[in-house]
Design a protein around this motif. Structure first.
Motif, PDB file in Angstrom:
ATOM      1  N   ALA A  32      39.748  38.157  45.345  1.00  0.00           N
ATOM      2  CA  ALA A  32      40.953  37.328  45.412  1.00  0.00           C
ATOM      3  C   ALA A  32      41.271  36.723  44.046  1.00  0.00           C
ATOM      4  O   ALA A  32      42.433  36.694  43.617  1.00  0.00           O
ATOM      5  CB  ALA A  32      40.780  36.230  46.460  1.00  0.00           C
ATOM      6  N   VAL A  33      40.249  36.268  43.351  1.00  0.00           N
ATOM      7  CA  VAL A  33      40.460  35.669  42.024  1.00  0.00           C
ATOM      8  C   VAL A  33      40.865  36.739  41.015  1.00  0.00           C
ATOM      9  O   VAL A  33      41.770  36.528  40.193  1.00  0.00           O
ATOM     10  CB  VAL A  33      39.191  34.916  41.572  1.00  0.00           C
ATOM     11  CG1 VAL A  33      39.318  34.464  40.113  1.00  0.00           C
ATOM     12  CG2 VAL A  33      38.945  33.717  42.475  1.00  0.00           C
ATOM     13  N   LEU A  34      40.211  37.888  41.051  1.00  0.00           N
ATOM     14  CA  LEU A  34      40.583  38.966  40.134  1.00  0.00           C
ATOM     15  C   LEU A  34      42.036  39.367  40.336  1.00  0.00           C
ATOM     16  O   LEU A  34      42.778  39.597  39.363  1.00  0.00           O
ATOM     17  CB  LEU A  34      39.662  40.174  40.335  1.00  0.00           C
ATOM     18  CG  LEU A  34      38.212  39.994  39.909  1.00  0.00           C
ATOM     19  CD1 LEU A  34      37.388  41.228  40.294  1.00  0.00           C
ATOM     20  CD2 LEU A  34      38.102  39.738  38.406  1.00  0.00           C
ATOM     21  N   GLU A  35      42.469  39.441  41.601  1.00  0.00           N
ATOM     22  CA  GLU A  35      43.855  39.826  41.869  1.00  0.00           C
ATOM     23  C   GLU A  35      44.831  38.774  41.362  1.00  0.00           C
ATOM     24  O   GLU A  35      45.848  39.107  40.742  1.00  0.00           O
ATOM     25  CB  GLU A  35      44.047  40.052  43.371  1.00  0.00           C
ATOM     26  CG  GLU A  35      45.430  40.596  43.710  1.00  0.00           C
ATOM     27  CD  GLU A  35      45.562  40.971  45.168  1.00  0.00           C
ATOM     28  OE1 GLU A  35      46.359  40.317  45.881  1.00  0.00           O
ATOM     29  OE2 GLU A  35      44.877  41.930  45.593  1.00  0.00           O
ATOM     30  N   GLU A  36      44.535  37.511  41.604  1.00  0.00           N
ATOM     31  CA  GLU A  36      45.466  36.467  41.161  1.00  0.00           C
ATOM     32  C   GLU A  36      45.514  36.364  39.638  1.00  0.00           C
ATOM     33  O   GLU A  36      46.533  35.950  39.077  1.00  0.00           O
ATOM     34  CB  GLU A  36      45.104  35.126  41.795  1.00  0.00           C
ATOM     35  CG  GLU A  36      43.866  34.439  41.252  1.00  0.00           C
ATOM     36  CD  GLU A  36      43.516  33.156  41.981  1.00  0.00           C
ATOM     37  OE1 GLU A  36      42.884  32.287  41.353  1.00  0.00           O
ATOM     38  OE2 GLU A  36      43.858  33.007  43.176  1.00  0.00           O
ATOM     39  N   GLU A  37      44.449  36.792  38.966  1.00  0.00           N
ATOM     40  CA  GLU A  37      44.411  36.772  37.498  1.00  0.00           C
ATOM     41  C   GLU A  37      44.991  38.051  36.892  1.00  0.00           C
ATOM     42  O   GLU A  37      45.099  38.170  35.669  1.00  0.00           O
ATOM     43  CB  GLU A  37      42.966  36.610  37.021  1.00  0.00           C
ATOM     44  CG  GLU A  37      42.345  35.264  37.326  1.00  0.00           C
ATOM     45  CD  GLU A  37      42.652  34.221  36.257  1.00  0.00           C
ATOM     46  OE1 GLU A  37      43.124  34.613  35.173  1.00  0.00           O
ATOM     47  OE2 GLU A  37      42.406  33.037  36.521  1.00  0.00           O
ATOM     48  N   GLY A  38      45.343  39.020  37.737  1.00  0.00           N
ATOM     49  CA  GLY A  38      45.863  40.289  37.233  1.00  0.00           C
ATOM     50  C   GLY A  38      44.804  41.165  36.593  1.00  0.00           C
ATOM     51  O   GLY A  38      45.122  42.051  35.795  1.00  0.00           O
ATOM     52  N   LEU A  39      43.541  40.945  36.952  1.00  0.00           N
ATOM     53  CA  LEU A  39      42.421  41.711  36.389  1.00  0.00           C
ATOM     54  C   LEU A  39      41.970  42.747  37.406  1.00  0.00           C
ATOM     55  O   LEU A  39      40.955  42.602  38.089  1.00  0.00           O
ATOM     56  CB  LEU A  39      41.272  40.767  36.024  1.00  0.00           C
ATOM     57  CG  LEU A  39      41.598  39.723  34.949  1.00  0.00           C
ATOM     58  CD1 LEU A  39      40.504  38.666  34.875  1.00  0.00           C
ATOM     59  CD2 LEU A  39      41.783  40.396  33.593  1.00  0.00           C
ATOM     60  N   ARG A  40      42.734  43.812  37.519  1.00  0.00           N
ATOM     61  CA  ARG A  40      42.460  44.844  38.516  1.00  0.00           C
ATOM     62  C   ARG A  40      41.574  45.940  37.928  1.00  0.00           C
ATOM     63  O   ARG A  40      41.834  46.426  36.831  1.00  0.00           O
ATOM     64  CB  ARG A  40      43.758  45.440  39.035  1.00  0.00           C
ATOM     65  CG  ARG A  40      44.556  44.461  39.897  1.00  0.00           C
ATOM     66  CD  ARG A  40      45.807  45.103  40.444  1.00  0.00           C
ATOM     67  NE  ARG A  40      46.496  44.225  41.367  1.00  0.00           N
ATOM     68  CZ  ARG A  40      46.284  44.175  42.682  1.00  0.00           C
ATOM     69  NH1 ARG A  40      45.369  44.972  43.213  1.00  0.00           N
ATOM     70  NH2 ARG A  40      46.963  43.355  43.453  1.00  0.00           N
ATOM     71  N   PRO A  41      40.545  46.340  38.658  1.00  0.00           N
ATOM     72  CA  PRO A  41      39.648  47.397  38.154  1.00  0.00           C
ATOM     73  C   PRO A  41      40.316  48.769  38.172  1.00  0.00           C
ATOM     74  O   PRO A  41      41.210  49.035  38.978  1.00  0.00           O
ATOM     75  CB  PRO A  41      38.465  47.350  39.128  1.00  0.00           C
ATOM     76  CG  PRO A  41      39.046  46.806  40.392  1.00  0.00           C
ATOM     77  CD  PRO A  41      40.116  45.841  39.980  1.00  0.00           C
ATOM     78  N   ALA A  42      39.832  49.639  37.291  1.00  0.00           N
ATOM     79  CA  ALA A  42      40.298  51.024  37.278  1.00  0.00           C
ATOM     80  C   ALA A  42      39.592  51.840  38.344  1.00  0.00           C
ATOM     81  O   ALA A  42      40.088  52.902  38.742  1.00  0.00           O
ATOM     82  CB  ALA A  42      40.042  51.638  35.901  1.00  0.00           C
TER      83      ALA A  42
END
Length: 242
Positions: A32-42
């Motif tokens: 959830a935090v990664l998504e809200e920060e725009g840090l999406r994995p490849a």
């Protein structure tokens, strides 16, 4: 000094999520935090609890929906005792999983995905990365004693965390990996087991959050708090030095 956020933003990375019984609540807080920060994995990979959250996210389910699904989870949603090599048959879990997954196969996932499962016949980890998605997730989550093994293509599979607790079998050596390590100890693991330690390898950055409430089939009420605390911990980890 560069932070973990800086490290993640500078180049593509793989997100690896460990096994850890009902630790999927904590994994949901992290994504959830990664998504809200725009840090999406490849790419994503994981075992057991990590396979569940990783597959839902890789298949295109937004992090908020993943969190809502888990907050709404009740024991009756997966509790189906039946004779076999495990207490629960797993049919209710599979049905809920199939209803939640936006993709039916690995190939349909917007983000590439690799899941670890324990092949019962060979007693080795198998990395599943193609074909029907729900059976692979089900297999990776089939915790010994609790769930019966899952048959895929004539072979029996059980919990991926049996031999790959870290969920890293699907990650290539030297790959840039953000790894979320669940710190809880399964009852069958001895203290000091290497599986309980945070792994070290080139290109890996690990987040291991302490003090989360323990969750399980009879402790589902702890799930929302584990999710909330994991999200708080992940926000702090992003600001820490990489």
């Amino acid at each position: 000094m560069p932070t973990l956020r800086d490290w993640l933003a500078e180049a593509p990375f793989t997100l690896a999520l460990s096994s850890g019984f009902f630790g999927f609540f904590a994994h949901a807080g992290v994504v959830a935090v990664l998504e809200e920060e725009g840090l999406r994995p490849a790419r994503l990979c994981g075992s057991s609890a990590g396979a569940l959250v990783g597959a839902l996210w890789a298949a295109g389910l937004p992090a908020g929906r993943i969190s809502a699904e888990l907050r709404a989870l009740r024991r009756a949603d997966f509790w189906d005792p039946a004779p076999g090599l495990g207490l629960l048959r797993g049919a209710r879990f599979r049905a809920r999983l199939e209803a939640a997954l936006p993709a039916r196969t690995f190939e349909e996932c917007p983000v590439p995905l690799a899941l670890s499962a324990f092949e019962v016949g060979t007693r080795r980890t198998a990395v599943l990365r193609s074909g029907p998605l729900a059976p692979a997730v089900h297999a990776s989550c089939a915790a010994p004693i609790l769930f019966q093994p899952v048959r895929i293509g004539g072979r029996l599979y059980s919990d991926g965390g049996v031999a790959d607790r870290h969920g890293l079998a699907g990650a290539a050596p030297g790959e840039r990996v953000l790894y979320h390590h669940l710190t809880s100890r399964s009852p069958w693991r001895r203290r000091g087991s290497p599986a309980l330690r945070v792994p070290e390898r080139p290109g890996l950055r690990a987040v291991a959050l302490q003090g989360l409430p323990r969750c399980g089939p009879f402790r589902l009420e702890n799930g929302p708090e584990a999710l909330r605390l994991a999200a708080e911990g992940m926000r702090a980890a992003l600001d820490a030095e990489a």
